[in-house]
Design a protein around this motif. Structure first.
Motif, mmCIF file in Angstrom:
data_model
loop_
_atom_site.group_PDB
_atom_site.id
_atom_site.type_symbol
_atom_site.label_atom_id
_atom_site.label_comp_id
_atom_site.label_asym_id
_atom_site.label_seq_id
_atom_site.Cartn_x
_atom_site.Cartn_y
_atom_site.Cartn_z
ATOM 1 N N GLU A 15 0.813 -1.219 0.000
ATOM 2 C CA GLU A 15 0.000 0.000 0.000
ATOM 3 C C GLU A 15 0.849 1.272 0.000
ATOM 4 O O GLU A 15 0.453 2.275 -0.581
ATOM 5 N N THR A 16 1.982 1.256 0.673
ATOM 6 C CA THR A 16 2.794 2.472 0.804
ATOM 7 C C THR A 16 4.241 2.218 0.391
ATOM 8 O O THR A 16 5.161 2.655 1.059
ATOM 9 N N GLY A 17 4.446 1.545 -0.695
ATOM 10 C CA GLY A 17 5.795 1.183 -1.139
ATOM 11 C C GLY A 17 6.678 2.382 -1.441
ATOM 12 O O GLY A 17 6.227 3.517 -1.532
ATOM 13 N N LEU A 18 7.933 2.112 -1.601
ATOM 14 C CA LEU A 18 8.930 3.129 -1.897
ATOM 15 C C LEU A 18 8.818 3.566 -3.354
ATOM 16 O O LEU A 18 8.751 2.745 -4.256
ATOM 17 N N GLN A 19 8.791 4.868 -3.577
ATOM 18 C CA GLN A 19 8.676 5.436 -4.924
ATOM 19 C C GLN A 19 9.985 6.145 -5.279
ATOM 20 O O GLN A 19 10.768 6.479 -4.408
ATOM 21 N N ASP A 20 10.185 6.424 -6.558
ATOM 22 C CA ASP A 20 11.370 7.156 -7.033
ATOM 23 C C ASP A 20 12.663 6.550 -6.473
ATOM 24 O O ASP A 20 13.535 7.251 -5.961
ATOM 25 N N VAL A 21 12.777 5.244 -6.578
ATOM 26 C CA VAL A 21 13.916 4.529 -6.009
ATOM 27 C C VAL A 21 15.186 4.797 -6.820
ATOM 28 O O VAL A 21 15.183 4.734 -8.045
ATOM 29 N N LYS A 22 16.268 5.117 -6.093
ATOM 30 C CA LYS A 22 17.586 5.316 -6.699
ATOM 31 C C LYS A 22 18.557 4.367 -6.008
ATOM 32 O O LYS A 22 18.589 4.298 -4.784
ATOM 33 N N THR A 36 -0.860 7.365 7.530
ATOM 34 C CA THR A 36 -0.925 7.203 8.981
ATOM 35 C C THR A 36 0.430 7.160 9.665
ATOM 36 O O THR A 36 0.515 7.356 10.865
ATOM 37 N N GLY A 37 1.496 6.898 8.921
ATOM 38 C CA GLY A 37 2.794 6.675 9.539
ATOM 39 C C GLY A 37 2.828 5.292 10.161
ATOM 40 O O GLY A 37 1.836 4.575 10.165
ATOM 41 N N VAL A 73 8.301 5.103 9.959
ATOM 42 C CA VAL A 73 8.191 6.270 9.083
ATOM 43 C C VAL A 73 7.084 7.179 9.605
ATOM 44 O O VAL A 73 6.095 6.716 10.159
ATOM 45 N N PRO A 74 7.238 8.492 9.431
ATOM 46 C CA PRO A 74 6.224 9.425 9.911
ATOM 47 C C PRO A 74 5.049 9.519 8.944
ATOM 48 O O PRO A 74 5.125 9.062 7.801
ATOM 49 N N LYS A 75 3.998 10.147 9.403
ATOM 50 C CA LYS A 75 2.844 10.421 8.555
ATOM 51 C C LYS A 75 3.256 11.435 7.492
ATOM 52 O O LYS A 75 4.034 12.346 7.745
ATOM 53 N N GLY A 76 2.759 11.248 6.277
ATOM 54 C CA GLY A 76 3.073 12.172 5.195
ATOM 55 C C GLY A 76 4.224 11.675 4.351
ATOM 56 O O GLY A 76 4.635 10.525 4.406
#
Length: 126
Positions: A15-22, A36-37, A73-76
């Motif tokens: 649901e909240t995977g890592l984006q723009d992976v380098k 929700t964090g 990880v924090p919210k946002g």
């Protein structure tokens, strides 16, 4: 590996995977946007050599589902950076450098000893 724990974290990771992976030689970075964090499961095998940062601040990595790594990880929106350093590398390099210096000093000492002996023999022959 605990299959129940893995299933729980896998659903959240999708649901909240890592984006723009380098990815480069020793680090991985990317962004995530969590409503929700909370805990983020990374499919990186847990190892003490990994150092994780969230928004530039160090965070503690935890062993999850018996094998994987998770971080808070924090919210946002958050920028996550993972850097790997081989455990014991500094100690190994230090020992290697010191050993090479000792070897060099022994070589120089032996070379001087041979040169002095050669000079003494040359003087006696004349």
């Amino acid at each position: 590996m605990d299959p129940t724990a893995l299933a729980k974290y896998a659903t959240a990771a999708q649901e909240t995977g890592l984006q723009d992976v380098k990815v480069d030689n020793s680090s991985i970075s990317g962004t995530t946007n969590s409503e929700t964090g909370g805990t983020m499961l990374l499919t990186v095998p847990y190892d003490k050599g990994w150092r994780f940062q969230v928004n530039g601040k160090d965070v503690e990595a935890k062993k999850t589902a018996g094998y994987f790594t998770s971080i808070e990880v924090p919210k946002g929106k958050a920028v996550i950076t993972a850097t790997y350093h081989v455990p014991g590398m500094r100690v190994g390099l230090t020992v290697t450098v010191i050993s090479l210096l000792i070897l060099l000093l022994l070589y120089i000492r032996e070379r001087r000893r041979v040169l002095v002996a050669h000079r003494m023999l040359t003087r006696r022959i004349r």
